[in-house]
Design a protein around this motif. Structure first.
Motif, PDB file in Angstrom:
ATOM      1  N   LEU A  28      29.523  41.249  36.849  1.00 31.32           N
ATOM      2  CA  LEU A  28      30.571  40.231  36.813  1.00 31.32           C
ATOM      3  C   LEU A  28      31.388  40.247  38.102  1.00 31.32           C
ATOM      4  CD1 LEU A  28      32.121  38.172  34.993  1.00 31.32           C
ATOM      5  CD2 LEU A  28      33.493  40.108  34.203  1.00 31.32           C
ATOM      6  N   LEU A  29      31.621  39.076  38.661  1.00 35.33           N
ATOM      7  CA  LEU A  29      32.514  38.953  39.816  1.00 35.33           C
ATOM      8  C   LEU A  29      33.942  38.908  39.271  1.00 35.33           C
ATOM      9  CD1 LEU A  29      33.284  38.535  42.765  1.00 35.33           C
ATOM     10  CD2 LEU A  29      32.805  36.088  42.459  1.00 35.33           C
ATOM     11  N   VAL A  30      34.652  39.996  39.453  1.00 37.79           N
ATOM     12  CA  VAL A  30      36.037  40.102  39.011  1.00 37.79           C
ATOM     13  C   VAL A  30      36.925  39.958  40.235  1.00 37.79           C
ATOM     14  CG1 VAL A  30      37.786  41.580  37.941  1.00 37.79           C
ATOM     15  CG2 VAL A  30      35.432  41.627  37.103  1.00 37.79           C
ATOM     16  N   VAL A  31      37.843  38.988  40.194  1.00 40.65           N
ATOM     17  CA  VAL A  31      38.808  38.793  41.276  1.00 40.65           C
ATOM     18  C   VAL A  31      40.180  39.181  40.728  1.00 40.65           C
ATOM     19  CG1 VAL A  31      39.853  37.177  42.900  1.00 40.65           C
ATOM     20  CG2 VAL A  31      37.430  36.923  42.258  1.00 40.65           C
ATOM     21  N   VAL A  32      40.655  40.327  41.177  1.00 37.76           N
ATOM     22  CA  VAL A  32      41.954  40.837  40.732  1.00 37.76           C
ATOM     23  C   VAL A  32      43.037  40.243  41.616  1.00 37.76           C
ATOM     24  CG1 VAL A  32      43.329  42.910  40.324  1.00 37.76           C
ATOM     25  CG2 VAL A  32      40.841  43.009  40.065  1.00 37.76           C
ATOM     26  N   LEU A  33      44.134  39.856  40.987  1.00 34.49           N
ATOM     27  CA  LEU A  33      45.260  39.379  41.778  1.00 34.49           C
ATOM     28  C   LEU A  33      46.547  40.033  41.318  1.00 34.49           C
ATOM     29  CD1 LEU A  33      47.133  36.666  40.441  1.00 34.49           C
ATOM     30  CD2 LEU A  33      44.748  36.120  40.109  1.00 34.49           C
ATOM     31  N   CYS A  34      47.393  40.288  42.279  1.00 36.10           N
ATOM     32  CA  CYS A  34      48.741  40.775  42.017  1.00 36.10           C
ATOM     33  C   CYS A  34      49.679  39.750  42.641  1.00 36.10           C
ATOM     34  CB  CYS A  34      48.928  42.182  42.601  1.00 36.10           C
ATOM     35  SG  CYS A  34      48.758  42.268  44.399  1.00 36.10           S
ATOM     36  N   ASN A  35      50.878  40.107  42.961  1.00 37.99           N
ATOM     37  CA  ASN A  35      51.816  39.135  43.499  1.00 37.99           C
ATOM     38  C   ASN A  35      51.495  38.739  44.938  1.00 37.99           C
ATOM     39  OD1 ASN A  35      54.151  37.489  43.015  1.00 37.99           O
ATOM     40  ND2 ASN A  35      55.242  38.802  44.458  1.00 37.99           N
ATOM     41  N   GLU A  36      51.219  39.736  45.803  1.00 39.92           N
ATOM     42  CA  GLU A  36      51.018  39.426  47.214  1.00 39.92           C
ATOM     43  C   GLU A  36      49.719  39.975  47.800  1.00 39.92           C
ATOM     44  OE1 GLU A  36      54.595  40.806  49.083  1.00 39.92           O
ATOM     45  OE2 GLU A  36      55.659  38.970  48.568  1.00 39.92           O
ATOM     46  N   GLY A  37      48.872  40.614  46.978  1.00 38.37           N
ATOM     47  CA  GLY A  37      47.577  41.051  47.465  1.00 38.37           C
ATOM     48  C   GLY A  37      47.507  42.471  47.994  1.00 38.37           C
ATOM     49  N   TYR A  38      48.396  43.330  47.557  1.00 38.84           N
ATOM     50  CA  TYR A  38      48.338  44.733  47.976  1.00 38.84           C
ATOM     51  C   TYR A  38      47.822  45.612  46.839  1.00 38.84           C
ATOM     52  CZ  TYR A  38      50.967  43.201  52.035  1.00 38.84           C
ATOM     53  OH  TYR A  38      51.350  42.556  53.176  1.00 38.84           O
ATOM     54  N   ALA A  39      48.542  45.640  45.740  1.00 41.21           N
ATOM     55  CA  ALA A  39      48.138  46.470  44.589  1.00 41.21           C
ATOM     56  C   ALA A  39      46.777  46.039  44.056  1.00 41.21           C
ATOM     57  CB  ALA A  39      49.189  46.402  43.488  1.00 41.21           C
ATOM     58  N   SER A  40      46.457  44.770  44.207  1.00 42.77           N
ATOM     59  CA  SER A  40      45.166  44.282  43.704  1.00 42.77           C
ATOM     60  C   SER A  40      43.987  44.889  44.452  1.00 42.77           C
ATOM     61  CB  SER A  40      45.111  42.755  43.775  1.00 42.77           C
ATOM     62  OG  SER A  40      45.321  42.298  45.098  1.00 42.77           O
ATOM     63  N   SER A  41      44.166  45.227  45.711  1.00 37.98           N
ATOM     64  CA  SER A  41      43.082  45.877  46.456  1.00 37.98           C
ATOM     65  C   SER A  41      42.772  47.236  45.839  1.00 37.98           C
ATOM     66  CB  SER A  41      43.464  46.059  47.928  1.00 37.98           C
ATOM     67  OG  SER A  41      43.620  44.823  48.577  1.00 37.98           O
ATOM     68  N   LEU A  91      39.007  35.606  36.936  1.00 39.66           N
ATOM     69  CA  LEU A  91      40.284  35.894  37.590  1.00 39.66           C
ATOM     70  C   LEU A  91      41.098  36.792  36.668  1.00 39.66           C
ATOM     71  CD1 LEU A  91      41.299  32.335  38.865  1.00 39.66           C
ATOM     72  CD2 LEU A  91      40.104  34.136  40.131  1.00 39.66           C
ATOM     73  N   VAL A  92      41.634  37.885  37.210  1.00 40.29           N
ATOM     74  CA  VAL A  92      42.409  38.833  36.418  1.00 40.29           C
ATOM     75  C   VAL A  92      43.774  39.008  37.076  1.00 40.29           C
ATOM     76  CG1 VAL A  92      42.522  41.156  35.473  1.00 40.29           C
ATOM     77  CG2 VAL A  92      40.308  40.011  35.672  1.00 40.29           C
ATOM     78  N   ASP A  93      44.799  38.584  36.373  1.00 43.01           N
ATOM     79  CA  ASP A  93      46.180  38.638  36.853  1.00 43.01           C
ATOM     80  C   ASP A  93      46.831  39.924  36.362  1.00 43.01           C
ATOM     81  OD1 ASP A  93      48.859  38.212  37.470  1.00 43.01           O
ATOM     82  OD2 ASP A  93      48.908  36.172  36.676  1.00 43.01           O
ATOM     83  N   THR A  94      47.163  40.816  37.299  1.00 49.08           N
ATOM     84  CA  THR A  94      47.768  42.102  36.935  1.00 49.08           C
ATOM     85  C   THR A  94      49.264  42.144  37.206  1.00 49.08           C
ATOM     86  OG1 THR A  94      47.290  43.073  39.115  1.00 49.08           O
ATOM     87  CG2 THR A  94      45.614  43.357  37.380  1.00 49.08           C
ATOM     88  N   ARG A  95      49.862  41.008  37.525  1.00 48.64           N
ATOM     89  CA  ARG A  95      51.313  40.994  37.782  1.00 48.64           C
ATOM     90  C   ARG A  95      52.068  41.372  36.513  1.00 48.64           C
ATOM     91  NH1 ARG A  95      52.930  35.482  38.891  1.00 48.64           N
ATOM     92  NH2 ARG A  95      51.158  35.044  37.532  1.00 48.64           N
ATOM     93  N   PRO A 130      42.152  32.294  48.400  1.00 46.34           N
ATOM     94  CA  PRO A 130      42.476  31.549  47.180  1.00 46.34           C
ATOM     95  C   PRO A 130      41.539  30.377  46.865  1.00 46.34           C
ATOM     96  CG  PRO A 130      44.486  32.111  48.335  1.00 46.34           C
ATOM     97  CD  PRO A 130      43.345  32.510  49.230  1.00 46.34           C
ATOM     98  N   ARG A 131      41.238  29.535  47.823  1.00 49.98           N
ATOM     99  CA  ARG A 131      40.387  28.360  47.561  1.00 49.98           C
ATOM    100  C   ARG A 131      38.996  28.799  47.102  1.00 49.98           C
ATOM    101  NH1 ARG A 131      41.414  23.475  46.363  1.00 49.98           N
ATOM    102  NH2 ARG A 131      43.192  23.632  47.737  1.00 49.98           N
ATOM    103  N   ALA A 132      38.419  29.805  47.745  1.00 47.79           N
ATOM    104  CA  ALA A 132      37.095  30.299  47.358  1.00 47.79           C
ATOM    105  C   ALA A 132      37.138  30.924  45.966  1.00 47.79           C
ATOM    106  CB  ALA A 132      36.578  31.306  48.385  1.00 47.79           C
ATOM    107  N   ALA A 133      38.236  31.611  45.649  1.00 50.98           N
ATOM    108  CA  ALA A 133      38.386  32.206  44.308  1.00 50.98           C
ATOM    109  C   ALA A 133      38.455  31.099  43.260  1.00 50.98           C
ATOM    110  CB  ALA A 133      39.622  33.086  44.250  1.00 50.98           C
ATOM    111  N   TYR A 134      39.195  30.059  43.555  1.00 53.69           N
ATOM    112  CA  TYR A 134      39.315  28.928  42.639  1.00 53.69           C
ATOM    113  C   TYR A 134      37.947  28.297  42.385  1.00 53.69           C
ATOM    114  CZ  TYR A 134      40.581  24.312  40.863  1.00 53.69           C
ATOM    115  OH  TYR A 134      40.668  23.163  40.112  1.00 53.69           O
ATOM    116  N   GLU A 135      37.198  28.068  43.459  1.00 51.20           N
ATOM    117  CA  GLU A 135      35.877  27.458  43.324  1.00 51.20           C
ATOM    118  C   GLU A 135      34.931  28.357  42.529  1.00 51.20           C
ATOM    119  OE1 GLU A 135      34.858  26.568  47.393  1.00 51.20           O
ATOM    120  OE2 GLU A 135      36.334  24.932  47.480  1.00 51.20           O
TER     121      GLU A 135
END
Length: 150
Positions: free
Chosen positions: A99-112, A53-57, A39-44
Motif C-alpha cells: 500500500l502507498l501510504v502518504v503520511v501528513l502532519c502539519n508542516e511535513g517534519y514529524a510525518s517523515s 492519505l493518513v493525517d497524524t495531526r 501535495p498535487r501528486a498526493a492528491y492525484e
C-alpha cells in the motif's frame, strides 16, 4: 568503527554505544530513504485509488484548520498499530505491505519520521507529504473547513 574509534575521531557516542545525532541530521537521514511526495501528486494518487492519505495531526490542529476529505485520521501514537497490515488493531484501510501510504502532519517534519517507522513495519512504499497539511491547503486542494459555532 568501535566506540573508542568514534571517540578518537571526535564523534559523540551515546549511552548504548550508538552515534549521537541531532534531530536535523536524523531528519535528513530519514528523508534520504523516502520518495517524498508533493501535495498535487498526493492528491492525484489518492483520487486514482493508488494512495492512502493518513493525517497524524493532533485534534486541535484538525479542529483549527480542517480536514482533508477521505484522509484516514490516526493520532501519531496509534499509527503503527493502525497501519500494520498484520496487526490485530489495524484499520480496515491497512490492506497490505504494498500500500502507498502518504503520511501528513502539519508542516511535513514529524510525518517523515512516521513514514520511516511504517517502513520498518514492511510498508515499503510509505512516504510523507512535503510541507504537510499547510502545503496541501496552500496548493488549493480540497479541505473540509471547521465549522464555527454560532
Amino acid at each position: 568503527m568501535s566506540d573508542s574509534d568514534n571517540a578518537r575521531a571526535g564523534i559523540d557516542v551515546g549511552v548504548e554505544g550508538g552515534i549521537e545525532v541531532g534531530i536535523d541530521e536524523l531528519l535528513e537521514q530519514v528523508r534520504s530513504g523516502l520518495d517524498r511526495i508533493e501535495p498535487r501528486a498526493a492528491y492525484e494518487a489518492y483520487e486514482s485509488g493508488e494512495a492512502l492519505l493518513v493525517d497524524t495531526r493532533y485534534a486541535a490542529l484538525r479542529e483549527r484548520d480542517g480536514l482533508i476529505p477521505g484522509a484516514l485520521v490516526v493520532e501519531r501514537n496509534e499509527l503503527e498499530w493502525r497501519l500494520d497490515p498484520r496487526g490485530s488493531h489495524r484499520a480496515p484501510e491497512a490492506t497490505g505491505h504494498d500500500l502507498l501510504v502518504v503520511v501528513l502532519c502539519n508542516e511535513g517534519y514529524a510525518s517523515s519520521l512516521a513514514a520511516e517507522s511504517l517502513r520498518r513495519l514492511g510498508l515499503h512504499r510509505a512516504t510523507d507529504l512535503i510541507g504537510g497539511f499547510q502545503a496541501w491547503k496552500a496548493a488549493g486542494l480540497p479541505v473540509l473547513l471547521p465549522t464555527t459555532p454560532g
